[in-house]
Design a protein around this motif. Structure first.
Motif, mmCIF file in Angstrom:
data_model
loop_
_atom_site.group_PDB
_atom_site.id
_atom_site.type_symbol
_atom_site.label_atom_id
_atom_site.label_comp_id
_atom_site.label_asym_id
_atom_site.label_seq_id
_atom_site.Cartn_x
_atom_site.Cartn_y
_atom_site.Cartn_z
ATOM 1 N N UNK A 105 0.700 -1.271 0.006
ATOM 2 C CA UNK A 105 0.113 0.055 -0.002
ATOM 3 C C UNK A 105 0.832 1.224 -0.082
ATOM 4 N N UNK A 106 2.072 1.081 0.467
ATOM 5 C CA UNK A 106 2.994 2.388 0.464
ATOM 6 C C UNK A 106 3.655 2.539 -0.779
ATOM 7 N N UNK A 107 3.425 1.568 -1.674
ATOM 8 C CA UNK A 107 4.022 1.912 -3.178
ATOM 9 C C UNK A 107 4.985 0.765 -3.512
ATOM 10 N N UNK A 108 6.025 1.097 -4.364
ATOM 11 C CA UNK A 108 6.921 0.108 -4.726
ATOM 12 C C UNK A 108 7.853 -0.425 -3.876
ATOM 13 N N UNK A 109 8.363 -1.465 -3.689
ATOM 14 C CA UNK A 109 9.359 -1.901 -2.776
ATOM 15 C C UNK A 109 10.855 -1.605 -3.327
ATOM 16 N N UNK A 110 11.575 -1.190 -2.390
ATOM 17 C CA UNK A 110 13.077 -0.830 -2.874
ATOM 18 C C UNK A 110 14.156 -1.259 -1.923
ATOM 19 N N UNK A 111 15.221 -1.523 -2.199
ATOM 20 C CA UNK A 111 16.390 -1.886 -1.331
ATOM 21 C C UNK A 111 16.288 -2.935 -0.476
ATOM 22 N N UNK A 112 15.716 -3.853 -1.011
ATOM 23 C CA UNK A 112 15.711 -5.415 -0.304
ATOM 24 C C UNK A 112 16.961 -6.218 -0.733
ATOM 25 N N UNK A 113 17.096 -7.119 0.252
ATOM 26 C CA UNK A 113 18.215 -8.195 -0.339
ATOM 27 C C UNK A 113 17.645 -9.444 -0.174
ATOM 28 N N UNK A 114 18.088 -10.353 -1.075
ATOM 29 C CA UNK A 114 17.890 -11.980 -0.751
ATOM 30 C C UNK A 114 19.388 -12.502 -1.144
ATOM 31 N N UNK A 115 20.056 -12.962 -0.276
ATOM 32 C CA UNK A 115 21.495 -13.754 -0.528
ATOM 33 C C UNK A 115 21.768 -14.829 0.166
ATOM 34 N N UNK A 116 22.506 -15.768 -0.334
ATOM 35 C CA UNK A 116 22.821 -16.921 0.199
ATOM 36 C C UNK A 116 21.981 -17.984 0.674
ATOM 37 N N UNK A 117 20.723 -17.879 -0.029
ATOM 38 C CA UNK A 117 19.635 -18.705 0.263
ATOM 39 C C UNK A 117 19.303 -20.084 -0.597
ATOM 40 N N UNK A 118 18.973 -21.006 -0.107
ATOM 41 C CA UNK A 118 18.870 -22.192 -0.628
ATOM 42 C C UNK A 118 17.384 -22.613 -0.880
ATOM 43 N N UNK A 119 16.802 -22.662 -1.934
ATOM 44 C CA UNK A 119 15.260 -22.865 -2.237
ATOM 45 C C UNK A 119 14.986 -24.323 -2.904
ATOM 46 N N UNK A 120 14.495 -24.872 -2.099
ATOM 47 C CA UNK A 120 14.191 -26.535 -2.603
ATOM 48 C C UNK A 120 12.668 -26.966 -2.812
ATOM 49 N N UNK A 121 12.119 -27.456 -3.751
ATOM 50 C CA UNK A 121 10.881 -27.925 -3.719
ATOM 51 C C UNK A 121 9.736 -26.860 -3.538
ATOM 52 N N UNK A 122 10.094 -25.500 -4.228
ATOM 53 C CA UNK A 122 9.418 -24.442 -4.223
ATOM 54 C C UNK A 122 8.808 -24.425 -5.774
ATOM 55 N N UNK A 123 7.519 -24.345 -5.729
ATOM 56 C CA UNK A 123 6.949 -24.045 -7.332
ATOM 57 C C UNK A 123 7.639 -22.920 -8.011
ATOM 58 N N UNK A 124 7.645 -21.756 -7.486
ATOM 59 C CA UNK A 124 8.330 -20.549 -7.863
ATOM 60 C C UNK A 124 9.219 -20.334 -6.839
ATOM 61 N N UNK A 125 10.554 -19.559 -7.398
ATOM 62 C CA UNK A 125 11.656 -19.235 -6.373
ATOM 63 C C UNK A 125 11.376 -17.934 -5.836
ATOM 64 N N UNK A 126 11.969 -16.915 -6.447
ATOM 65 C CA UNK A 126 11.997 -15.562 -6.102
ATOM 66 C C UNK A 126 11.232 -14.751 -6.991
ATOM 67 N N UNK A 127 10.069 -14.173 -6.395
ATOM 68 C CA UNK A 127 9.138 -13.422 -7.354
ATOM 69 C C UNK A 127 9.251 -11.943 -7.002
ATOM 70 N N UNK A 128 9.858 -11.253 -7.586
ATOM 71 C CA UNK A 128 9.777 -9.598 -7.541
ATOM 72 C C UNK A 128 8.707 -8.945 -8.490
ATOM 73 N N UNK A 129 7.738 -8.256 -7.850
ATOM 74 C CA UNK A 129 6.874 -7.532 -8.457
ATOM 75 C C UNK A 129 6.714 -6.111 -7.889
ATOM 76 N N UNK A 130 7.498 -5.094 -9.015
ATOM 77 C CA UNK A 130 7.414 -3.719 -8.632
ATOM 78 C C UNK A 130 8.547 -3.496 -7.478
ATOM 79 N N UNK A 131 9.619 -3.865 -7.740
ATOM 80 C CA UNK A 131 10.732 -4.089 -6.739
ATOM 81 C C UNK A 131 12.057 -3.297 -7.262
ATOM 82 N N UNK A 132 12.529 -2.383 -6.769
ATOM 83 C CA UNK A 132 13.336 -1.569 -7.396
ATOM 84 C C UNK A 132 14.720 -1.638 -6.504
#
Length: 410
Positions: A105-132
């Motif tokens: 509701x606050x608008x676009x997301x910015x300045x996030x980080x996803x690092x050194x993660x292991x993703x297993x048995x997940x349909x989608x992995x990392x989904x960024x929607x309106x992230x800068x």
């Protein structure tokens, strides 16, 4: 300025059904850092404030229990590091996956980080929607054990700009997609056993550098895009009869430089590109090696500048499957062709005569898929040889390189 608070959350692994992690998130002030010891934490996590969640050691597992999205982020300034995220739901229409970052509701997301993660048995992995302005780095992503077309995308950028995506590994996922997203830097990623290792649509001003993709259906494909640079990438063994190394469709003002495309059905695929009038695509300094087709033109594709490439070991150097043969309206100069049969009497490193490419008996299979069954067979090879020796129909002129290089070194 956010107040930084260190909170250590301790969970007994047998208490999976108690969502202690969500309680800690809800109770933490904005800007807190949650450092997690090893253990299994219940998924269905919601983060709606600036926050960091960092695994202190190996074995920090967040389990979605095969339901929905494991971690949903709707805030800027969120960091997720050193986590193993498993078992999302399986609903495509809900984009069930490991991590979803979406506009709040606050608008676009910015300045996030996803690092050194292991993703297993997940349909989608990392989904960024309106992230800068965010960082996605050094993650290992694998989808659910489903047929290729039913897997989710390992990494998605949708209306997301100026992000850095580097050092990630996508194996047995579906696609990595960059749609309506501009100014991103995508480098040093690895993809294997996927469909599209990297797929752009309506995206511009992106830099694609030093990625390696192998054993996928398509390496890198640009659609309806512009103003981007792909440099130093390696695409190897794109699978299937139409397996593609690097493709351009309705794309303008691209630079494809110093890439290596090897062991693919089609090395470079060019479809109505450049699309915008008055623009060019530059294909320079690439190694196009041991493919069935080095460069495949589909539909009207003119005004490309193809120079200083090494084109070696391919069954066909140039293919144009359009009946409007205007391949010669591209600028093709200074390439090394191992099929060139001329001489260099003045020893200047350039052939004395142009390298000309004609279409002979191969036009039989280009326009008729039934004949293509025999592609590469002794019969077609013999027909091609006889057609060149004593043409039984007028060959079609495709292109010429007026200054073919005599040596591979560029």
């Amino acid at each position: 300025m956010f107040k930084i608070l260190l909170i250590v959350v301790t969970v007994i692994t047998s208490c999976l059904n108690a969502n202690v992690l969500q309680d800690a998130i809800d109770g933490a002030p904005a800007g807190s850092i949650l450092k997690l010891p090893a253990g299994v934490y219940k998924g269905d996590i919601h983060i709606n404030k600036p926050l960091s969640i960092i695994g202190q050691a190996k074995g920090v597992i967040i389990d979605g229990e095969n339901k929905g999205i494991v971690i949903k982020v709707q805030s800027s300034y969120v960091t997720l590091k050193n986590l193993t995220i498993i078992n999302s739901g399986s609903r495509h229409e809900n984009l069930d996956g490991a991590i979803s970052m979406a506009k709040s509701k606050m608008g676009k997301i910015k300045q996030c980080e996803v690092s050194n993660c292991i993703i297993k048995n997940c349909l989608f992995g990392i989904d960024l929607q309106m992230v800068d302005d965010s960082l996605i780095s050094n993650n290992k992503i694998t989808s659910k054990k489903l047929p290729l077309g039913l897997r989710g995308d390992g990494l998605r950028l949708w209306y997301s700009n100026n992000n850095v995506v580097k050092g990630n590994s996508l194996i047995k996922s579906r696609d990595m997609v960059v749609w309506y997203s501009h100014g991103n830097k995508i480098e040093n990623n690895f993809g294997k056993y996927n469909r599209y290792s990297l797929h752009f649509m309506y995206a511009g001003k992106n830099i694609i550098k030093n990625n390696r993709y192998e054993n996928n259906s398509v390496g890198i494909f640009f659609m309806y895009s512009q103003d981007s640079i792909a440099i130093g990438n390696i695409v190897k063994s794109s699978l299937g009869a139409t397996g593609m190394g690097i493709g351009l469709k309705d794309s303008s003002n691209f630079t494809l430089k110093d890439n290596t495309v090897i062991y693919c059905a089609q090395g470079f695929y060019i479809d109505r590109s450049p699309f915008e009038p008055g623009t060019h695509n530059i294909i320079e300094g690439n190694k196009i090696l041991y493919n069935a087709e080095a460069i495949h033109f589909h539909s009207l594709s003119i005004n490309n500048i193809i120079k200083d490439n090494i084109i070696q070991g391919n069954i066909e150097d140039i293919v144009n499957d359009s009946k409007r043969d205007r391949t010669q309206e591209n600028v093709i100069v200074g390439n090394y062709w191992d099929n060139y049969t001329g001489f260099d009497n003045n020893n200047d490193g350039v052939g004395d005569t142009p390298h000309k490419v004609y279409r002979y008996a191969d036009q039989l299979w280009i326009y008729n898929n039934n004949v293509k069954f025999f592609y590469g067979s002794p019969v077609i090879s013999l027909l091609n040889f006889l057609a060149k020796l004593a043409p039984f129909s007028k060959p079609l002129f495709l292109m010429e390189d007026k200054k073919p290089k005599m040596q591979k070194a560029i």
